[in-house]
Design an enzyme around this catalytic site. Structure first.
Site, PDB file in Angstrom:
ATOM      1  N   LEU A 108       0.873  -1.173   0.000  1.00  0.00           N
ATOM      2  CA  LEU A 108       0.000   0.000   0.000  1.00  0.00           C
ATOM      3  C   LEU A 108       0.910   1.222   0.000  1.00  0.00           C
ATOM      4  CD1 LEU A 108      -3.018   0.687   0.098  1.00  0.00           C
ATOM      5  CD2 LEU A 108      -2.871   0.758   2.583  1.00  0.00           C
ATOM      6  N   ASP A 109       0.702   2.155  -0.943  1.00  0.00           N
ATOM      7  CA  ASP A 109       1.563   3.332  -1.066  1.00  0.00           C
ATOM      8  C   ASP A 109       1.712   4.045   0.270  1.00  0.00           C
ATOM      9  OD1 ASP A 109       1.831   2.817  -3.749  1.00  0.00           O
ATOM     10  OD2 ASP A 109       0.328   4.290  -4.381  1.00  0.00           O
ATOM     11  N   SER A 110       2.862   4.696   0.464  1.00  0.00           N
ATOM     12  CA  SER A 110       3.102   5.407   1.719  1.00  0.00           C
ATOM     13  C   SER A 110       2.084   6.521   1.943  1.00  0.00           C
ATOM     14  CB  SER A 110       4.522   5.980   1.739  1.00  0.00           C
ATOM     15  OG  SER A 110       4.734   6.852   0.641  1.00  0.00           O
ATOM     16  N   ALA A 112      -0.966   6.413   1.049  1.00  0.00           N
ATOM     17  CA  ALA A 112      -2.296   5.815   1.198  1.00  0.00           C
ATOM     18  C   ALA A 112      -2.474   5.248   2.599  1.00  0.00           C
ATOM     19  CB  ALA A 112      -2.492   4.717   0.154  1.00  0.00           C
TER      20      ALA A 112
END
EC number: 5.4.99.-
Length: 338
Positions: A108-110, A112
């Site tokens: 999961l993107d930082s 996000a």
């Protein structure tokens, strides 16, 4: 009489004073014994917690906040559990081959937030199944602004008008992005070139060519809110899908541009943000043990069977002190194990 009374009173006063020397010694001894018992009980308690921690095995979910990467969050989780159990540093445990094995399935993107599925113990072997399962996101896009990362963390690369775009315009094109479609992944991604992530190469200023479009699946997509320049989408998709690419493509389809402002993963596989994701204040050995029990019922029967079969075999848990990458069918959907 006064003198006589004083002679009588004086010895009485001395006789009635308690001899505290024996009592004080007894008190000190009792206190020392109590301290020893407390220390012994604490050692037993820590040993019990350590044993319980190392016996945990399965899959559960945590709530990832904005900011840390998925790997950084796992390190934080691991440190909290080891500290609670009173175990030595991870470096010491690696040398003793007693490493606590923790991994996540699906980065999961930082920037996000939301559900991050975590495997612990032999549960790390079950994470691959999480990659092919469906995921659900709430994404807030911003029209009229494009960035190099396709989200708010990047540098603005283009700006276009969006004043003429109406809610029905967005709703009218969503069907084009539903079902089995082709999608070009972002340059800032976990895809690799010569063994290095494209995002890492981009940050170093290296020239990176865009990857060709690849097949992905969107199970459903709907517009929840439109308040120009912002629009909110509810998207359920399969593995390897990029919400950032979707929002960018929607902007282009509307003859403008767009980037992701906020992104929340509300579901991954059977785990939902509202019901299953443990917040950081509940990252305790007991809370995770209870979560593992609840989450077992959410897993497919065949996966649970494989888990039980593995646990009953003679295979030993492999110690892994460093981040390793186990490639799956999609390069960007890596199972990370720490």
């Amino acid at each position: 009489m006064a003198a006589a009374e004083s002679e009588v009173v004086s010895p009485l006063t001395v006789d009635t004073a308690p001899d505290t020397s024996g009592t004080a010694a007894a008190s000190v001894a009792a206190e020392a014994a109590a301290t020893a018992r407390t220390g012994s009980q604490a050692q037993v308690s820590k040993a019990s917690l350590a044993a319980k921690l190392m016996s945990l095995s399965g899959v559960f979910a945590v709530h990832k906040p904005k900011g840390p990467t998925s790997a950084e969050l796992l390190n934080r989780l691991k440190e909290k559990l080891l500290a609670e159990a009173g175990m030595p540093s991870p470096e010491w445990n690696k040398r003793q081959k007693q490493t606590l094995k923790v991994g996540h399935g699906g980065t999961l993107d930082s920037a996000a937030q939301g559900v991050l599925v975590v495997g612990i113990g032999k549960g790390t072997k079950m994470l691959t199944s999480m990659l092919s399962g469906s995921k659900r996101y709430i994404a807030i896009g911003e029209l009229g602004k494009a960035t190099d990362t396709l989200d708010s963390t990047g540098k603005v690369t283009d700006e276009k008008p969006y004043d003429e775009i109406k809610q029905e315009d967005i709703e009218g094109i969503l069907q084009k992005f539903t079902g089995n479609i082709m999608q070009v992944p972002p340059l800032y991604s976990a895809l690799k070139k010569d063994g290095q992530r494209l995002s890492t190469l981009m940050k170093r200023g290296k020239a990176v060519e865009a990857r060709p479009a690849r097949p992905v699946t969107v199970h459903s997509i709907s517009l929840l809110k439109f308040q120009p320049p912002f629009f909110t989408l509810d998207v359920e998709c399969g593995g390897g899908f990029y919400i950032r690419s979707l929002v960018s493509d929607i902007g282009k389809e509307l003859a403008s541009c767009a980037s992701v402002l906020e992104l929340t993963r509300t579901k991954q596989g059977p785990f939902t943000l509202a019901q299953h994701a443990l917040p950081e204040d509940r990252w305790t050995i007991d809370d995770i043990a209870r979560s593992l029990e609840r989450c077992t019922s959410l897993l497919p029967e065949e996966l649970t069977f494989k888990k039980l079969k593995t646990e009953n075999s003679s295979d030993q848990v492999l110690s892994c002190g460093y981040i390793t990458l186990r490639e799956t069918k999609r390069e960007d959907d890596a199972v990370k194990t720490l």
